[in-house]
Structure formats: C-alpha cells, structure tokens
Design an enzyme around this catalytic site. Sequence first.
Site, PDB file in Angstrom:
ATOM      1  CG  HIS A 139      13.751  30.289 -26.585  1.00  0.00           C
ATOM      2  ND1 HIS A 139      13.992  29.259 -25.724  1.00  0.00           N
ATOM      3  CD2 HIS A 139      12.812  29.845 -27.466  1.00  0.00           C
ATOM      4  CE1 HIS A 139      13.242  28.214 -26.072  1.00  0.00           C
ATOM      5  NE2 HIS A 139      12.511  28.555 -27.128  1.00  0.00           N
ATOM      6  CG  MET A 155      11.341  29.731 -30.786  1.00  0.00           C
ATOM      7  SD  MET A 155      12.253  28.197 -30.683  1.00  0.00           S
ATOM      8  CE  MET A 155      13.586  28.518 -31.794  1.00  0.00           C
ATOM      9  N   PRO A 156      10.201  33.347 -31.069  1.00  0.00           N
ATOM     10  CG  PRO A 156       8.863  35.017 -30.189  1.00  0.00           C
ATOM     11  CD  PRO A 156       8.906  33.552 -30.419  1.00  0.00           C
ATOM     12  CG  PHE A 157      17.118  33.671 -30.058  1.00  0.00           C
ATOM     13  CD1 PHE A 157      17.440  32.786 -29.042  1.00  0.00           C
ATOM     14  CD2 PHE A 157      18.081  34.564 -30.488  1.00  0.00           C
ATOM     15  CE1 PHE A 157      18.706  32.799 -28.480  1.00  0.00           C
ATOM     16  CE2 PHE A 157      19.350  34.579 -29.932  1.00  0.00           C
ATOM     17  CZ  PHE A 157      19.660  33.687 -28.920  1.00  0.00           C
TER      18      PHE A 157
END
Length: 67
Positions: free
Chosen positions: A40, A1-3
Amino acid sequence: MPFISVRIVEGATAEQKSEVIAGITDVMVKVLGKNPDSTHIVIEDVPLENWGHKGKSVAELRKQTKA
C-alpha cells in the site's frame, strides 16, 4: 504488508502520482520480494505554506526565486 507514506509539496498531477505508486510498488517487489497485492502506498499533498526548508516555507522560497 508494506505501507509506504510519501509526502510531497502540492502540484503533482494524477498521472505523476500513478507513476510514483507503480514505481515504488515495483521496487518493493524487486528488492524485497513483497507481494504487490498487499503493498500500500499513500501520497499526501502538503500545501507549499506548510512545508519548510532553510527557515522559510516553500511558498516563500519560490516567490524569492521568481523575483
């Protein structure tokens, strides 16, 4: 999950921020194969007085260029 956190000096419009979010998401999908549903992006507006460059705040630097 990239932030991904993006900090910019204040002044960008909501439309510009939407384009930045879409563009960053697109790059993450194309280059790293990330799922856009789990990517995100947070954009933080920093007041001109709180961003420094060359020993002065951006607010001061902009005043100098207008003079």
